[in-house]
Motif scaffolding. Structure first.
Motif, short mmCIF file in Angstrom:
data_model
loop_
_atom_site.label_atom_id
_atom_site.label_comp_id
_atom_site.label_asym_id
_atom_site.label_seq_id
_atom_site.Cartn_x
_atom_site.Cartn_y
_atom_site.Cartn_z
N THR A 1 0.13 13.47 4.27
CA THR A 1 1.01 14.54 3.81
C THR A 1 1.74 14.02 2.57
OG1 THR A 1 1.37 15.32 6.06
CG2 THR A 1 2.95 16.03 4.41
N ALA A 2 1.87 14.88 1.59
CA ALA A 2 2.62 14.51 0.39
C ALA A 2 3.84 15.42 0.23
CB ALA A 2 1.72 14.59 -0.83
N GLY A 3 4.42 15.87 1.34
CA GLY A 3 5.50 16.85 1.32
C GLY A 3 6.85 16.34 0.87
N CYS A 4 7.05 15.04 0.85
CA CYS A 4 8.37 14.54 0.46
C CYS A 4 8.61 14.63 -1.03
CB CYS A 4 8.55 13.09 0.92
SG CYS A 4 8.89 12.97 2.68
N GLY A 5 7.57 14.86 -1.81
CA GLY A 5 7.73 14.96 -3.25
C GLY A 5 8.52 16.18 -3.69
N MET A 6 8.71 17.13 -2.78
CA MET A 6 9.43 18.36 -3.14
C MET A 6 10.95 18.15 -3.14
SD MET A 6 8.90 20.40 0.39
CE MET A 6 9.28 19.62 1.93
N VAL B 1 0.85 -1.20 0.00
CA VAL B 1 0.00 0.00 0.00
C VAL B 1 0.88 1.24 0.00
CG1 VAL B 1 -0.26 0.06 2.52
CG2 VAL B 1 -1.99 1.12 1.07
N ASN B 2 0.47 2.25 -0.75
CA ASN B 2 1.13 3.54 -0.83
C ASN B 2 0.52 4.43 0.25
OD1 ASN B 2 2.36 5.91 -1.61
ND2 ASN B 2 1.28 6.09 -3.56
N CYS B 3 0.98 4.29 1.48
CA CYS B 3 0.40 4.99 2.62
C CYS B 3 0.42 6.50 2.41
CB CYS B 3 1.14 4.64 3.90
SG CYS B 3 1.04 2.90 4.31
N GLY B 4 -0.75 7.10 2.46
CA GLY B 4 -0.88 8.53 2.27
C GLY B 4 -0.98 8.94 0.81
N ASN C 1 12.70 4.20 -7.82
CA ASN C 1 11.67 3.73 -6.89
C ASN C 1 11.43 4.68 -5.71
OD1 ASN C 1 11.34 1.35 -8.37
ND2 ASN C 1 13.03 0.39 -7.29
N SER C 2 11.78 5.93 -5.84
CA SER C 2 11.65 6.84 -4.72
C SER C 2 10.24 7.39 -4.52
CB SER C 2 12.62 8.01 -4.88
OG SER C 2 12.27 8.79 -6.01
N GLU C 3 9.36 7.22 -5.50
CA GLU C 3 8.02 7.80 -5.39
C GLU C 3 7.26 7.28 -4.17
OE1 GLU C 3 9.16 6.37 -8.20
OE2 GLU C 3 9.48 8.11 -9.47
N ILE C 4 7.56 6.07 -3.73
CA ILE C 4 6.85 5.50 -2.59
C ILE C 4 7.11 6.29 -1.31
CG2 ILE C 4 8.61 3.82 -1.92
CD1 ILE C 4 4.80 3.27 -1.95
N TYR C 5 8.18 7.06 -1.28
CA TYR C 5 8.53 7.84 -0.09
C TYR C 5 7.95 9.25 -0.09
CZ TYR C 5 11.98 4.13 0.30
OH TYR C 5 12.58 2.91 0.38
N HIS C 6 7.18 9.61 -1.10
CA HIS C 6 6.71 10.99 -1.24
C HIS C 6 5.48 11.31 -0.40
CE1 HIS C 6 8.82 11.87 -5.33
NE2 HIS C 6 9.62 11.30 -4.46
N ALA C 7 4.76 10.31 0.08
CA ALA C 7 3.54 10.55 0.87
C ALA C 7 3.64 9.78 2.18
CB ALA C 7 2.31 10.11 0.08
N GLU C 8 2.83 10.20 3.14
CA GLU C 8 2.82 9.52 4.42
C GLU C 8 1.46 9.63 5.08
OE1 GLU C 8 5.63 11.37 7.06
OE2 GLU C 8 4.55 13.25 7.07
N ARG C 9 1.16 8.70 5.97
CA ARG C 9 0.00 8.80 6.86
C ARG C 9 0.58 8.98 8.26
NH1 ARG C 9 -5.04 8.61 7.05
NH2 ARG C 9 -5.17 8.11 4.83
#
Length: 160
Positions: free
Chosen positions: A70-75, A42-45, A82-90
């Motif tokens: 929060t989707a703040g890591c995308g900045m 699952v892509n949490c967040g 494979n880094s896109e999975i780290y761009h969002a969080e719950r």
């Protein structure tokens, strides 16, 4: 002027070598994962399904109760595939996920948790436990410590 250009070229080559080393190190973990063996991801967040370079599809955020996203890591500029999975969080004081697993599955599992601290700037500011049912399988998890600093990925592999 030629000396400056040569120095600039040397610095760029050194930086490229360091970035390549970082890419190799950061991507090394995925070599043993086989998409056919993944039971649930699952892509949490995250609002969308996400398929990484290994072929693992992380479903859009689902099966949760509570928390915020929060989707703040995308900045951040990431140095790896494979880094896109780290761009969002719950995140939140208390939230949970229901992971649907078949009771017919009779084998060993490894829980792979992917973290990146998107907000806090030092260790100890976000610390939590991960539980399955009433059993704590990961205590005092600090994403900042796991990754080594803010905005870097840190993965945890837990044999169940």
């Amino acid at each position: 002027m030629l000396l400056l250009a040569g120095l600039w070229a040397c610095l760029n080559m050194a930086q490229a070598r360091e970035e390549n080393k970082l890419k190799e190190l950061m991507a090394a973990w995925s070599k043993g994962l086989k998409p056919s063996k993944v039971v649930y991801a699952v892509n949490c967040g995250g609002d969308n399904d996400l398929t990484d370079d290994t072929g693992i599809t992380f479903k859009a955020d689902q099966g949760f109760v509570g928390g915020q996203t929060t989707a703040g890591c995308g900045m951040h500029r990431w140095f790896m595939n494979n880094s896109e999975i780290y761009h969002a969080e719950r995140w939140g004081e208390q939230f949970s996920y229901f992971v649907p697993l078949s009771d017919k599955i009779d084998s060993q599992h490894t829980l792979v948790l992917k973290f990146s601290e998107c907000y806090f700037w030092e260790p100890g500011m976000k610390v939590f436990d991960v539980t399955i049912g009433d059993v704590a399988i990961l205590k005092d998890m600090d994403p900042f410590v796991s990754a080594g600093q803010k905005l870097l990925p840190g993965d945890e592999f837990i044999d169940l």
